[in-house]
Design a protein around this motif. Structure first.
Motif, PDB file in Angstrom:
ATOM      1  N   GLY A 128       0.805  -1.212   0.000  1.00 13.67           N
ATOM      2  CA  GLY A 128       0.000   0.000   0.000  1.00 13.67           C
ATOM      3  C   GLY A 128       0.835   1.257   0.000  1.00 13.67           C
ATOM      4  N   ARG A 129       0.160   2.356   0.259  1.00 15.76           N
ATOM      5  CA  ARG A 129       0.791   3.688   0.232  1.00 15.76           C
ATOM      6  C   ARG A 129       0.374   4.474   1.467  1.00 15.76           C
ATOM      7  NH1 ARG A 129       3.363   2.989  -5.007  1.00 15.76           N
ATOM      8  NH2 ARG A 129       1.994   1.506  -6.060  1.00 15.76           N
ATOM      9  N   LYS A 130       1.266   5.337   1.901  1.00 18.44           N
ATOM     10  CA  LYS A 130       0.917   6.258   2.969  1.00 18.44           C
ATOM     11  C   LYS A 130       0.864   7.673   2.399  1.00 18.44           C
ATOM     12  CE  LYS A 130       3.260   8.823   5.278  1.00 18.44           C
ATOM     13  NZ  LYS A 130       3.936   9.552   6.369  1.00 18.44           N
ATOM     14  N   ILE A 131      -0.080   8.439   2.901  1.00 15.17           N
ATOM     15  CA  ILE A 131      -0.179   9.843   2.547  1.00 15.17           C
ATOM     16  C   ILE A 131       0.134  10.634   3.808  1.00 15.17           C
ATOM     17  CG2 ILE A 131      -1.609  11.623   1.484  1.00 15.17           C
ATOM     18  CD1 ILE A 131      -3.532   9.305   0.669  1.00 15.17           C
ATOM     19  N   GLY A 132       0.911  11.673   3.676  1.00 15.90           N
ATOM     20  CA  GLY A 132       1.271  12.463   4.840  1.00 15.90           C
ATOM     21  C   GLY A 132       0.967  13.931   4.655  1.00 15.90           C
ATOM     22  N   LEU A 133       0.940  14.643   5.785  1.00 14.08           N
ATOM     23  CA  LEU A 133       0.817  16.100   5.790  1.00 14.08           C
ATOM     24  C   LEU A 133      -0.482  16.563   5.140  1.00 14.08           C
ATOM     25  CD1 LEU A 133       4.520  16.807   4.763  1.00 14.08           C
ATOM     26  CD2 LEU A 133       3.555  16.744   7.070  1.00 14.08           C
ATOM     27  N   THR A 134      -1.575  15.846   5.443  1.00 13.79           N
ATOM     28  CA  THR A 134      -2.878  16.204   4.872  1.00 13.79           C
ATOM     29  C   THR A 134      -3.742  17.007   5.839  1.00 13.79           C
ATOM     30  OG1 THR A 134      -3.652  14.016   5.565  1.00 13.79           O
ATOM     31  CG2 THR A 134      -2.996  14.267   3.263  1.00 13.79           C
TER      32      THR A 134
ATOM     33  N   ILE B 252       5.649  21.958   7.167  1.00 17.05           N
ATOM     34  CA  ILE B 252       5.538  21.612   5.744  1.00 17.05           C
ATOM     35  C   ILE B 252       4.067  21.676   5.360  1.00 17.05           C
ATOM     36  CG2 ILE B 252       5.965  19.840   4.000  1.00 17.05           C
ATOM     37  CD1 ILE B 252       8.183  18.766   5.861  1.00 17.05           C
ATOM     38  N   THR B 253       3.741  22.359   4.272  1.00 15.02           N
ATOM     39  CA  THR B 253       2.343  22.698   3.997  1.00 15.02           C
ATOM     40  C   THR B 253       1.742  21.994   2.791  1.00 15.02           C
ATOM     41  OG1 THR B 253       3.067  24.625   2.717  1.00 15.02           O
ATOM     42  CG2 THR B 253       2.602  24.966   5.058  1.00 15.02           C
ATOM     43  N   GLU B 254       2.389  20.958   2.260  1.00 16.72           N
ATOM     44  CA  GLU B 254       1.800  20.228   1.147  1.00 16.72           C
ATOM     45  C   GLU B 254       1.891  18.734   1.406  1.00 16.72           C
ATOM     46  OE1 GLU B 254       4.293  20.419  -2.535  1.00 16.72           O
ATOM     47  OE2 GLU B 254       5.428  21.860  -1.335  1.00 16.72           O
TER      48      GLU B 254
ATOM     49  N   GLU C 253      -4.875  -2.704  -2.253  1.00 18.69           N
ATOM     50  CA  GLU C 253      -3.896  -1.851  -1.578  1.00 18.69           C
ATOM     51  C   GLU C 253      -4.504  -1.205  -0.336  1.00 18.69           C
ATOM     52  OE1 GLU C 253      -0.915   0.572  -3.473  1.00 18.69           O
ATOM     53  OE2 GLU C 253      -1.705   0.014  -5.433  1.00 18.69           O
ATOM     54  N   ILE C 254      -3.649  -1.010   0.671  1.00 18.25           N
ATOM     55  CA  ILE C 254      -4.009  -0.290   1.888  1.00 18.25           C
ATOM     56  C   ILE C 254      -3.493   1.135   1.745  1.00 18.25           C
ATOM     57  CG2 ILE C 254      -3.773  -0.202   4.396  1.00 18.25           C
ATOM     58  CD1 ILE C 254      -2.923  -3.181   4.249  1.00 18.25           C
ATOM     59  N   ILE C 255      -4.372   2.108   1.930  1.00 16.91           N
ATOM     60  CA  ILE C 255      -3.973   3.507   1.789  1.00 16.91           C
ATOM     61  C   ILE C 255      -4.157   4.217   3.126  1.00 16.91           C
ATOM     62  CG2 ILE C 255      -4.208   5.622   0.453  1.00 16.91           C
ATOM     63  CD1 ILE C 255      -3.544   3.167  -1.258  1.00 16.91           C
ATOM     64  N   LEU C 256      -3.056   4.624   3.743  1.00 20.03           N
ATOM     65  CA  LEU C 256      -3.132   5.446   4.955  1.00 20.03           C
ATOM     66  C   LEU C 256      -3.432   6.876   4.543  1.00 20.03           C
ATOM     67  CD1 LEU C 256      -0.158   4.330   7.253  1.00 20.03           C
ATOM     68  CD2 LEU C 256      -2.600   4.039   7.676  1.00 20.03           C
ATOM     69  N   ALA C 257      -4.537   7.416   5.028  1.00 25.54           N
ATOM     70  CA  ALA C 257      -5.052   8.682   4.500  1.00 25.54           C
ATOM     71  C   ALA C 257      -4.390   9.917   5.095  1.00 25.54           C
ATOM     72  CB  ALA C 257      -6.562   8.757   4.719  1.00 25.54           C
ATOM     73  N   GLY C 258      -3.607   9.770   6.160  1.00 24.81           N
ATOM     74  CA  GLY C 258      -2.967  10.925   6.778  1.00 24.81           C
ATOM     75  C   GLY C 258      -3.446  11.121   8.207  1.00 24.81           C
TER      76      GLY C 258
END
Length: 261
Positions: free
Chosen positions: A59-65, A75-77, A227-232
């Motif tokens: 899967g994927r991780k998303i950060g800074l959301t 960090i702003t994006e 896939e497992i997606i970590l949303a932030g």
């Protein structure tokens, strides 16, 4: 952009730091002209080397959301990284503290996809249709680059600071609960350290997944079924030490526990 030889050399540095549980100097301090494209190229070399070595991408991780995380890091994006099968823990696990550097915990929701998801115009509704279930998740941050003065280029290069995730609680279908109002109370050693609502992630945690699908489309890729997606994270990161017990109560969505030894 950085020379390919430099990109590969930095990827080797990060791989060595991961093995040695050490920290390297900031990339942007040494290469001030490095771009976000460079950082994803570094991450990509590191990812491909791990896959070639036999690790399986899950899967994927998303950060800074969320504003909470942006304020905590400066960090702003948003950014993203990859997750391998050997980094996934079940609730109740004892996690080896010494396997990580700069260990912190974030409170998140994970989306498990039943169908592929791709841009360029992926919406929240597309995400909800493509999701089999959503489950509580804790992300273990693992930073191999010095934290002081770190930029998004440094963070992305270091696989968006991803180290592991703990899954548990009460998984639910996305149409069975208003995900914006999922709340969590994060405890360390029986003391509440952080609280938050999942709506802090771009107004709805599914929006982070939509952002990722649209970003992937720019590179000719998509998110795949299963896939497992970590949303932030919708709380600030919580520092943990060796021996700490962590509990996160998601209310209707259940509880996650783990301990670092």
């Amino acid at each position: 952009m950085l020379e390919q030889s430099t990109i590969e050399a930095i990827a080797r540095e990060l791989a060595d730091a991961d093995r040695e549980k050490s920290v390297i100097p900031r990339i942007t301090a040494r290469y001030p002209d490095a771009t976000i494209e460079d950082s994803y190229a570094i991450q990509g070399v590191w990812r491909d080397q791990n896959i070639a070595a036999g690790r399986t991408l899950v899967g994927r991780k998303i950060g800074l959301t969320s504003k909470a995380m942006q304020a905590a890091t400066g960090i702003t994006e948003p950014d993203y990284g990859v997750m391998f099968d050997d980094t996934v823990y079940e609730s109740g696990s004892v996690i080896p503290f010494d396997d990580f550097s700069n260990v912190r915990i974030e409170v998140e929701l994970a989306f498990v996809l039943k169908t592929p998801l791709e841009g360029p115009n992926c919406s929240l509704f597309d995400v909800l249709r493509a999701t089999e279930y959503v489950t509580p998740a804790l992300e273990v941050l693992n930073s191999h680059i010095e934290l002081e003065g770190r930029t998004i280029v440094d963070t992305i290069s270091d696989n968006a600071a991803y180290g592991g995730m703990v899954l548990g609680g009460n998984p639910m279908r996305p149409d069975d609960i208003d995900l914006r109002w999922v709340g969590a109370m994060l405890y360390r050693n029986e003391t509440i350290e952080e609280t938050g609502l999942a709506g802090g992630v771009l107004g709805h945690p599914g929006m982070g997944v939509a952002w990722l699908a649209n970003t992937f489309h720019q590179h000719g890729a998509r998110l795949e079924a299963g896939e497992i997606i970590l949303a932030g994270s919708f709380t600030r990161p919580m520092w943990v030490s060796k021996g700490d017990a962590v509990v996160c109560d998601y209310g209707r969505m259940g509880t996650i526990t783990c301990r670092f030894q």
